[in-house]
Scaffold this motif. Sequence first.
Motif, short mmCIF file in Angstrom:
data_model
loop_
_atom_site.label_atom_id
_atom_site.label_comp_id
_atom_site.label_asym_id
_atom_site.label_seq_id
_atom_site.Cartn_x
_atom_site.Cartn_y
_atom_site.Cartn_z
N LYS A 399 30.02 12.18 17.84
CA LYS A 399 30.48 12.79 16.59
C LYS A 399 29.99 11.91 15.43
CE LYS A 399 34.62 13.94 13.94
NZ LYS A 399 36.11 13.88 13.89
N VAL A 400 29.10 12.46 14.61
CA VAL A 400 28.59 11.71 13.47
C VAL A 400 29.67 11.72 12.38
CG1 VAL A 400 26.78 11.51 11.74
CG2 VAL A 400 26.23 12.38 14.03
N VAL A 401 30.05 10.52 11.91
CA VAL A 401 31.15 10.42 10.95
C VAL A 401 30.69 9.90 9.59
CG1 VAL A 401 32.91 10.14 12.72
CG2 VAL A 401 31.75 8.12 11.81
N THR A 402 29.41 9.55 9.46
CA THR A 402 28.89 9.03 8.20
C THR A 402 28.05 10.09 7.49
OG1 THR A 402 27.06 8.09 9.48
CG2 THR A 402 28.86 6.60 8.86
N GLN A 403 27.72 9.78 6.23
CA GLN A 403 26.90 10.70 5.45
C GLN A 403 25.49 10.79 6.03
OE1 GLN A 403 27.16 8.97 1.55
NE2 GLN A 403 29.29 9.62 1.23
N ARG A 404 24.98 9.66 6.51
CA ARG A 404 23.62 9.68 7.02
C ARG A 404 23.62 10.06 8.50
NH1 ARG A 404 19.65 6.56 9.40
NH2 ARG A 404 20.78 4.56 9.48
N GLU A 405 22.85 11.08 8.83
CA GLU A 405 22.68 11.49 10.22
C GLU A 405 21.75 10.50 10.94
OE1 GLU A 405 23.76 14.23 12.02
OE2 GLU A 405 25.04 14.98 10.40
N PRO A 406 21.99 10.22 12.21
CA PRO A 406 21.09 9.31 12.93
C PRO A 406 19.77 9.99 13.26
CG PRO A 406 22.74 10.19 14.42
CD PRO A 406 23.12 10.68 13.05
N THR A 407 18.71 9.18 13.29
CA THR A 407 17.42 9.69 13.76
C THR A 407 17.48 9.84 15.29
OG1 THR A 407 16.48 7.50 14.10
CG2 THR A 407 16.27 8.47 11.89
N GLU A 408 16.49 10.52 15.86
CA GLU A 408 16.47 10.67 17.31
C GLU A 408 16.36 9.30 17.99
OE1 GLU A 408 17.06 12.47 20.75
OE2 GLU A 408 17.13 13.49 18.80
N LYS A 409 15.55 8.43 17.39
CA LYS A 409 15.42 7.08 17.96
C LYS A 409 16.73 6.32 17.91
CE LYS A 409 12.91 2.71 17.48
NZ LYS A 409 14.19 1.94 17.49
N GLU A 410 17.45 6.43 16.80
CA GLU A 410 18.73 5.75 16.69
C GLU A 410 19.73 6.29 17.71
OE1 GLU A 410 19.07 4.32 12.04
OE2 GLU A 410 19.36 6.46 12.51
N ILE A 411 19.68 7.59 17.95
CA ILE A 411 20.57 8.18 18.96
C ILE A 411 20.28 7.59 20.32
CG2 ILE A 411 21.07 10.30 20.24
CD1 ILE A 411 20.78 11.81 17.60
N GLN A 412 19.02 7.51 20.68
CA GLN A 412 18.66 6.96 21.99
C GLN A 412 19.05 5.49 22.10
OE1 GLN A 412 17.75 8.95 24.48
NE2 GLN A 412 18.04 10.54 22.91
N ASP A 413 18.86 4.73 21.03
CA ASP A 413 19.24 3.31 21.08
C ASP A 413 20.76 3.15 21.15
OD1 ASP A 413 16.68 2.33 21.08
OD2 ASP A 413 16.58 2.02 18.91
#
Length: 526
Positions: A399-413
């Motif tokens: 669940k993304v709780v911040t204004q900035r959405e994660p990139t696909e790379k950040e999700i994987q990391d």
Amino acid sequence: MSLQPLDELPQHSLPIKRALLSVSDKTNIIPLAKALHDADVELISTGGTARTIREADIPVTDVSDITGFEECLDGRVKTLHPLIHGALLGRTSHQADVDEMKRLSIAPIELVVVNLYPFQEATADPNCTPAIATENIDIGGPTMIRASAKNFAHVCTLTAPEQYQEFIDEFKNEGKITFEKRRQWAKEAFNHTAHYDAHIANYFNELTAEEDDQPEQLNISLPKSQGLRYGENPHQKAAVYGYQDEFIDCFHGKQLSYNNFLDVDGALRLIADFQQADPTCAIFKHTVPCGIATDKNLHKAWDKAFQTDTKSPFGGIVVVNRELDLATAESIDEIFTEIIIAPSYSDDALDLLKQKKNRRLILHKKQLSSKAEKQFRSIFGGALSQDADFEVTTEDDLKVVTQREPTEKEIQDMLFAWQVVKHVKSNAIVYAKDQQTIGIGTGQTSRVEASQIAIAKAEEEGLALDGTAIASDAFFPFPDGVEAAAEAGATAVIQPGGSIRDEQVIEAANKLDLTMVFTGKRLFRH
């Protein structure tokens, strides 16, 4: 009821004149029956055991001929009769029993050979139904075992084919069985029935698992796998119990120690979470991961895992989720490692690794499974029990709780860091980037201190923290945790959430342009 204390029991060697043989597992029953027959012992038997003995041209008397009552109810009732149990429980050194047995025409039986319906094997079959399971609950067998084992001063009880040769050797040499042997086999008999009953009880506990998440009675029955030289320290006695051979084969090097087993358990639990991942290598020290990485190439995965912490792996454990090849083996061989675990090894890798005689090489034969597995820990006055955690968090769980959405790379990391932090002792912090641990902070009383240790380790190894994802096993109680992460260079945060100050933590993340996700699941590991 009069009881005789153990020190008053007759401790003479016992001649064998009559033997009752009734076994489900008929392994080696014919050599035993032949040895008894050759010694003029009268053989009594039931059903399939009697047929097997007759087919070997060995004379045998059916139990029904003794009792005068035929087997009935589809074989459910065979031996439950006073002429059988009186023969097992009568104390032939006690004159009152001898007189009563004579009055009732009960002839003593000095040897009972019984093993039980294969309940554990039957219920291990995925197609087993409750009806099949209940038909594999033995009644007469445990009753005979308990009766004869209780009367071990006057009766010998055998419950496993592995005991037969030892019995034959002593019986042939002496024509009798010593008190000490009878007492030893009685002990094994009571352990045998306790183990059997524990499996039955646990099966019925699982049948009602939806109603009762944790059973009212904890039944743990595990056979001794091997004795150990000592426990965590040389002054502590220890042994290992259970079925480790189903999961691993330590085929080279010294025997595993108590601490080795703990390390291997931690390594197997972590690698189970990466069984579907690309080639992965994890390095452990004292049950704690000190470097983990995933890559398209196993050798690169090792290099990346080792970069996380180049000091701790000495004397540690290495586990991989792919066949260990020569190039990876050569790199691992450059440092001293206690244990290497792999699902398979190339021939040339084995040739190299076997050159060090004391290093343990382990074949990982079977993955740990979430099916009904419980974890137990002893505490004062008892034990704790919980369900083992084999769940792997996926992108859909975030669940993304911040204004900035994660990139696909950040999700994987973040997902990678989350899988690792699950296996790090609390308070736990993991920094990761490009499917590689960059810094690991473990076992601290403060989450900020755990982060500081992870950062210090990364800096000591010359690893850049810029662009990393940080995973925390529990929520950040204050904004200072994410502030420290951002200052170190992290851009993404994964944590359970659930703090009363979540909004303050989210606000701090937004100010720092961090992306943060909540998993809704805490990963404490004490």
